[in-house]
Design a protein around this motif. Structure first.
Motif, PDB file in Angstrom:
ATOM      1  N   LYS A   8       0.708  -1.248   0.112  1.00 50.78           N
ATOM      2  CA  LYS A   8      -0.041   0.083   0.081  1.00 50.78           C
ATOM      3  C   LYS A   8       0.830   1.190   0.025  1.00 50.78           C
ATOM      4  N   GLU A   9       2.175   1.203  -0.200  1.00 53.39           N
ATOM      5  CA  GLU A   9       3.090   2.431  -0.090  1.00 53.39           C
ATOM      6  C   GLU A   9       3.922   2.361  -1.245  1.00 53.39           C
ATOM      7  N   GLU A  10       3.596   2.041  -2.333  1.00 56.25           N
ATOM      8  CA  GLU A  10       4.420   1.991  -3.519  1.00 56.25           C
ATOM      9  C   GLU A  10       3.809   2.990  -4.378  1.00 56.25           C
ATOM     10  N   PHE A  11       3.598   4.255  -4.006  1.00 55.22           N
ATOM     11  CA  PHE A  11       2.942   5.444  -4.806  1.00 55.22           C
ATOM     12  C   PHE A  11       3.625   5.596  -6.094  1.00 55.22           C
ATOM     13  N   ALA A  34      -3.825   8.365  -3.073  1.00 56.62           N
ATOM     14  CA  ALA A  34      -2.479   8.686  -3.528  1.00 56.62           C
ATOM     15  C   ALA A  34      -2.710  10.489  -4.137  1.00 56.62           C
ATOM     16  N   TYR A  41      -4.017   3.004  -6.823  1.00 53.97           N
ATOM     17  CA  TYR A  41      -4.404   3.120  -5.379  1.00 53.97           C
ATOM     18  C   TYR A  41      -5.715   4.063  -5.430  1.00 53.97           C
ATOM     19  N   SER A  52      -2.572  -5.182   0.642  1.00 51.62           N
ATOM     20  CA  SER A  52      -2.342  -4.478  -0.468  1.00 51.62           C
ATOM     21  C   SER A  52      -3.695  -4.151  -1.291  1.00 51.62           C
TER      22      SER A  52
ATOM     23  N   GLN B 241      -2.196  11.339   0.433  1.00 52.36           N
ATOM     24  CA  GLN B 241      -1.366  10.625   1.036  1.00 52.36           C
ATOM     25  C   GLN B 241      -1.145  10.554   2.718  1.00 52.36           C
ATOM     26  N   GLU B 242      -1.170  11.799   2.984  1.00 49.25           N
ATOM     27  CA  GLU B 242      -0.811  12.111   4.371  1.00 49.25           C
ATOM     28  C   GLU B 242      -2.177  11.884   5.167  1.00 49.25           C
ATOM     29  N   LYS B 244      -4.489   9.460   4.371  1.00 44.12           N
ATOM     30  CA  LYS B 244      -5.189   8.307   4.278  1.00 44.12           C
ATOM     31  C   LYS B 244      -5.253   7.499   5.468  1.00 44.12           C
TER      32      LYS B 244
END
Lengths: 60, 246
Positions: A8-11, A34, A41, A52, B241-242, B244
């Motif tokens: 979930k962090e692979e922007f 995102a 996302y 994920s 993103q911040e 979320k």
């Protein structure tokens, strides 16, 4: 398609995937996580899992 | 009469989202002069293989101040709306809480918090709703949405969960604004840093493309984070993103 291996962090990576995807459809803006608009996302076809997401394209 | 109206599990992959339906119910309440409505909050619930959900498992809730004579009519109309507008294959649930007469708000908040980390059952939800004498009803499919609807109301009642639906429109086209001016906006109660520090009124904030608040401390709170070195203002509004995690 199975679960996305990147989590979930692979922007940056999912922004590139979405840019190359012909099936990308923006989800409701309230569901965006995102900052890049075109991102797996933020896609209506992503279904979040515990760690994920699964791409559901083809089911829309 | 102050109420919370919460719905869940109304959509499928290609229908309007649950937030859009919540907005329509709120609009119906205003148009029919049943009362005043307030902002809609989105509450993230547990994501687990044992829980059926469309894509993100979130409930939507809003507060309203309803003419007591219209409350039952409003509940019936909201239920009818869900029957008519919920998507094929969805399992919609509706919860209405009269906040001033809720006998055990702590239990309702506790249910909401549990729904963020545990698999709960419809029976759990109905059991609590009966005990607290809340309205909880299902309107199609398996009716599994009653769990999220009840949880959404509890999380809204907690005052410390979720993001506000939509984004704020700020007058003017300035790229910076003071905390004082932000707090004068009708949809902002407080401005604070991600670390929880309240900022003085004179503090200048850089505005991002989308300005969105979260439910914190019982109010609509605008979160800001430190800018990069050299920026005009020391603080800026948070990005998607911040936010979320809210």
């Amino acid at each position: 398609m199975g679960e996305y291996a990147g989590g979930k962090e692979e922007f940056a990576a999912v922004a590139l995937r979405a840019a190359a995807c012909r099936d990308f459809i923006e989800d409701d803006a309230d569901e965006w996580v995102a900052d890049e608009a075109q991102s797996c996302y933020n896609c209506r076809a992503r279904r979040w899992t515990a760690t994920s997401f699964v791409c559901m394209r083809g089911q829309l | 009469m102050k109420v919370l109206i919460s719905i869940d599990d109304t959509d499928n992959l290609d229908s309007p989202g649950t937030g859009a339906l919540a907005a329509e119910i709120a609009r119906m309440i205003r148009v029919r002069n049943w009362g005043q409505t307030f902002c809609i909050t989105r509450h993230q619930l547990y994501i687990h293989p044992a829980i059926p959900y469309t894509s993100h498992n979130s409930a939507m809730c809003f507060a309203a101040d309803i003419d007591p004579a219209c409350t039952e009519t409003m509940i019936a109309a909201s239920a009818e709306f869900l029957v008519e507008q919920s998507a094929v294959g969805s399992d919609p649930g509706l919860c209405v809480v009269r906040t001033e007469t809720c006998t055990d708000p702590g239990a309702l908040v506790g249910f909401g918090q549990a729904a963020k980390s545990q698999v709960l059952s419809k029976e759990d939800a109905y059991c609590l709703a009966r005990r607290l004498r809340l309205h909880l009803s299902e309107h199609g499919g398996t009716g599994q949405g009653v769990i999220g609807a009840l949880a959404g109301a509890g999380l809204r009642l907690s005052g410390n969960d979720g993001r506000m639906r939509g984004r704020l429109t700020l007058s003017g086209d300035a790229s910076q604004i003071t905390v004082k001016a932000l707090r004068e906006h009708r949809d902002i109660d407080a401005v604070q840093t991600l670390a929880g520090e309240l900022l003085p009124d004179s503090t200048l904030i850089n505005l991002g493309d989308k300005v969105k608040t979260v439910l914190l401390g019982g109010g609509s709170t605008l979160l800001v984070t430190e800018e990069v070195a050299g920026a005009v203002a020391r603080w800026r509004t948070c990005s998607n993103q911040e936010l979320k995690g809210y």
